[in-house]
Scaffold this active site. Structure first.
Site, PDB file in Angstrom:
ATOM      1  N   ARG A 130      48.703  39.412  35.605  1.00 11.49           N
ATOM      2  CA  ARG A 130      48.972  40.099  36.678  1.00 11.49           C
ATOM      3  C   ARG A 130      49.610  39.054  37.907  1.00 11.49           C
ATOM      4  NH1 ARG A 130      44.205  44.386  37.559  1.00 11.49           N
ATOM      5  NH2 ARG A 130      44.380  45.523  35.587  1.00 11.49           N
ATOM      6  N   ASP A 154      37.280  41.203  41.085  1.00  8.77           N
ATOM      7  CA  ASP A 154      38.230  41.712  40.875  1.00  8.77           C
ATOM      8  C   ASP A 154      39.396  41.184  40.996  1.00  8.77           C
ATOM      9  OD1 ASP A 154      39.447  44.129  39.951  1.00  8.77           O
ATOM     10  OD2 ASP A 154      39.451  45.211  41.702  1.00  8.77           O
ATOM     11  N   ASP A 199      38.553  42.889  46.104  1.00  9.68           N
ATOM     12  CA  ASP A 199      39.625  41.731  46.020  1.00  9.68           C
ATOM     13  C   ASP A 199      39.609  40.952  47.242  1.00  9.68           C
ATOM     14  OD1 ASP A 199      40.932  42.966  43.583  1.00  9.68           O
ATOM     15  OD2 ASP A 199      41.086  44.818  45.067  1.00  9.68           O
ATOM     16  N   ASP A 246      45.800  43.010  46.034  1.00 11.65           N
ATOM     17  CA  ASP A 246      46.125  44.549  45.712  1.00 11.65           C
ATOM     18  C   ASP A 246      47.190  44.945  46.654  1.00 11.65           C
ATOM     19  OD1 ASP A 246      44.873  44.130  43.393  1.00 11.65           O
ATOM     20  OD2 ASP A 246      43.545  46.144  43.707  1.00 11.65           O
TER      21      ASP A 246
END
Length: 418
Positions: free
Chosen positions: A296, A240, A203, A244
């Site tokens: 997301r 990805d 990420d 996060d």
């Protein structure tokens, strides 16, 4: 002589000032406000002495400056590429590759038509994993506690690297562009979904077990690296997530950031098993611009997450799945968020059930009209979501009227906004 000297001095004063620092150096001493969400009061490296302030413009300088738990302010100048050696020379995917790995061999070995729908294994998969580890040693950059990282000007960029705040405390990151944290060696997973998927590491920013973090006025994207081939009927995905918040991270505020042109963008909680997440993952997201994302924004497990005054721009329905993922024991409190969408995008898709039970969503507007996100979801999908999430946010500096959100967010979100 005096007049000639005065003319020279005047001419020098009129020369343009280098844009290295711009007007952003003062951000290094700023701290999060006392009511600015769950990350309120984060001070980062604001107490750093002069000898604890660094200016960096290479990967090697960045790694050295971010180490340790002492107070520090790190100013980033220009573009820093994670895929470079200590002398600043570019490193290609081929240079990371283990001698036992090649993509053509991998595609031939693990073709589902002959390999079947079982996870890749054996020497070739092991060589892929070693190749990925070679890249990880270069592109994953750890951040120590009591740190402030500031991008100078409007072009400070971290490209192709993962900034990882792991187990650290008290970190501020502002005015930085994060782009294209790409994986040279994605793994094929034939059991991911009905037809399998390519999965990658890295990420742009990871908050793993970190506490007291403020990420403000940054930009996150794939940096234009979007044209990828298809293998086994699925896109060869080298990215990805964008950001996060995982592994029991806690007390985080994400404000005035711009997330754009990506699929799975922001994950809060990465497992359904509460070994370290229960009672943590408390995150505030306010005044962020989420633009052209597949899903997301965010997906949440466990956390008490406050979403307010965010702007969601969804230009088409084909690549859009959902924005708010209601995961296991998630307690999302959403208010005064604005959606600008293509006509085919239904408010029923703004939220998606991921084993959660409730979502508080009030004051939502889509294309100028008030919408009840929970009612729209429940009318279209099962199981139904409740609306009682068991808490009410109190750490709110101000709640803007939802009608002002598009203007305020576009004026202030992203890099170069002072």
């Amino acid at each position: 002589m005096r007049n000639r000297l005065l003319a020279v001095v005047t001419a020098l004063m009129l020369l343009p000032v280098p844009a290295v620092a711009g007007d952003f150096e003062h951000l290094g001493r700023q701290v999060a406000g006392p009511r600015d969400g769950w990350g309120a009061g984060t001070t980062g490296g604001s107490a750093a002495t002069r000898d604890q302030v660094a200016y960096v413009d290479s990967r090697a300088e960045l790694v050295a400056a971010l180490a340790g738990g002492q107070s520090k302010i790190v100013y980033v100048r220009g573009t820093i590429d994670g895929n470079t050696d200590d002398a600043g020379r570019s490193i290609s995917c081929e240079q990371y590759a283990d001698p036992g790995y090649s993509l053509p061999a991998y595609l031939k070995q693990y073709d589902p038509a002959t390999w079947g729908r079982v996870e890749p294994s054996g020497p070739l998969e092991e060589a892929r994993a070693r190749s990925q580890a070679n890249q990880a040693r270069r592109v994953v950059v750890p951040v120590g506690s009591n740190t402030t990282i500031i991008g100078l000007g409007d072009d400070a960029t971290l490209r192709g690297l993962t900034l990882r705040v792991s187990g650290a405390h008290n970190v501020i990151i502002r005015n930085l562009r994060f782009e294209d944290a790409h994986d040279c060696f994605p793994q094929w997973d034939p059991a991911d979904g009905p037809t399998g998927n390519w999965n990658s590491e890295y990420d742009n920013l990871v908050l793993a077990g970190a506490t007291r973090v403020w990420v403000d006025r940054c930009e996150f994207s794939d940096g234009g690296n979007t044209a990828k081939p298809t293998y086994f009927g699925r896109r060869y995905e080298v990215h990805d997530g964008l950001l996060d918040v995982v592994n029991g991270a806690d007390l985080v505020t994400l404000s005035y950031n711009h997330f754009h042109d990506h699929d799975k963008s922001l994950l809060i909680g990465n497992t359904d098993r509460p070994a370290q997440d229960a009672g943590k993952l408390r995150v505030t997201l306010h005044h962020n611009l989420f633009e052209n994302l597949g899903s997301r924004a965010p997906r949440v497990r466990y956390g008490q997450v406050h979403l307010h005054n965010n702007l969601y721009v969804i230009p088409e329905s084909a690549s859009y799945e959902y924005s708010w993922g209601v995961g296991v024991e998630s307690r999302i409190y959403a208010e005064n968020n604005y959606f600008e969408t293509a006509r085919a995008v239904s408010p029923a898709t703004f939220a998606k059930w991921w084993k959660g039970t409730a979502l508080h969503a009030t004051g939502t507007v889509a294309n100028g009209r008030a919408v009840d996100v929970v009612a729209a979801h429940n009318a279209a999908y099962d199981p139904d979501l409740g609306t009682d999430v068991g808490w009410r946010p109190t750490l709110v500096a101000h709640l803007d009227p939802v009608g002002s959100v598009p203007r305020v967010v576009r004026d202030k979100a992203g890099v170069g906004r002072n």
